[in-house]
Design an enzyme around this catalytic site. Sequence first.
Site, PDB file in Angstrom:
ATOM      1  N   TYR A 178      -2.039  -0.350  10.421  1.00 18.48           N
ATOM      2  CA  TYR A 178      -2.058  -0.671   8.989  1.00 18.48           C
ATOM      3  C   TYR A 178      -0.765  -0.195   8.335  1.00 18.48           C
ATOM      4  CZ  TYR A 178      -3.848  -1.124   4.226  1.00 18.48           C
ATOM      5  OH  TYR A 178      -4.025  -1.485   2.911  1.00 18.48           O
ATOM      6  N   SER A 183       0.851  -1.193   0.000  1.00 12.34           N
ATOM      7  CA  SER A 183       0.000   0.000   0.000  1.00 12.34           C
ATOM      8  C   SER A 183       0.883   1.238   0.000  1.00 12.34           C
ATOM      9  CB  SER A 183      -0.884  -0.005   1.251  1.00 12.34           C
ATOM     10  OG  SER A 183      -1.500   1.252   1.464  1.00 12.34           O
TER      11      SER A 183
END
Length: 311
Positions: A183, A170
């Site tokens: 995250y 990501s």
Amino acid sequence: MIDDAVRLAGRTAMRLARGIPVVGSRFGAPPQLDLDGRVVFVTGAARGLGAEISRQAHARGARVALVGRSLEPLEDLAAELGDGAAAFEADVTDAAALRRAADGAVAAFGGIDVVVANAGIAPPSETVATIDPDEFERTIEVDLLGQWRTVRAALPAVIERRGHIALVGSIYAFFNGVLAAPYAVSKAGVEQLSRTLRVELAQHGVTAGIAYLGFIDTDLTGDAFDDQHAAAIRSAAPGFITRTMSVESAAAAVLSGVERRAAQVTAPAWVGPLLAARTLTTAVMDDVLIHSPRVNEAIQGAESAATKPDP
């Protein structure tokens, strides 16, 4: 020693030159991995990006091992795809279950050529000071350690086929993780895992890479932004950064990277330049976020909400 350094610099320069759009092909093509007839092992395959990667890989002639926590949707997808697709139930927090899934894929298809470690969850939008420690650790358990377990389970089969490992990362690998710390920590760890694998597995003829993906139009993204604090952070960022891309485009980018045995895949188009300039952009980004009234209000709101007693 000088000769070795010169050769190393030359190889590095050539690799970077090959990555230049349009003209890169003039410096020689990197090794290709044709998916036709290959076996692709995909985690988080029941829905979203994992399901679309599986569909597109199957459409390119691959046989796909669909891996996920719930067997029923995996079996539905396998039935949709038809021959060359099989479902395997395994939670990425369960190393033994992943080994059984990998063994099952080998038994069904004869081996594993490609691993796409995709399974992941989104954490609640809270600060490090207020998030439930169990929520923080579960996110890392799934999003980072789950990828490590996936790789470890399938690695003997991939080495045997001299295949490729694709880790779904990501932009949070290098973006500030405000209100999404677990995250971001996970994706930064995934980045390091991919780099380590690429070096350690080179002697086995195995390649590895990471996909730095922006926001994708999936349930995961929708759930993450379905929170007033996350929405406030999103509104503070430039629109082009938080604009979602289609799941079809994201899956195509991941598989294109697999076929090129790429060390890095970026999508959408703006991610690559920011990644290349990360030393500067991360410092600027942190400063902008620190001084953004909307971000500060979102953090204060998240902390206030966490301290309110339950009704």
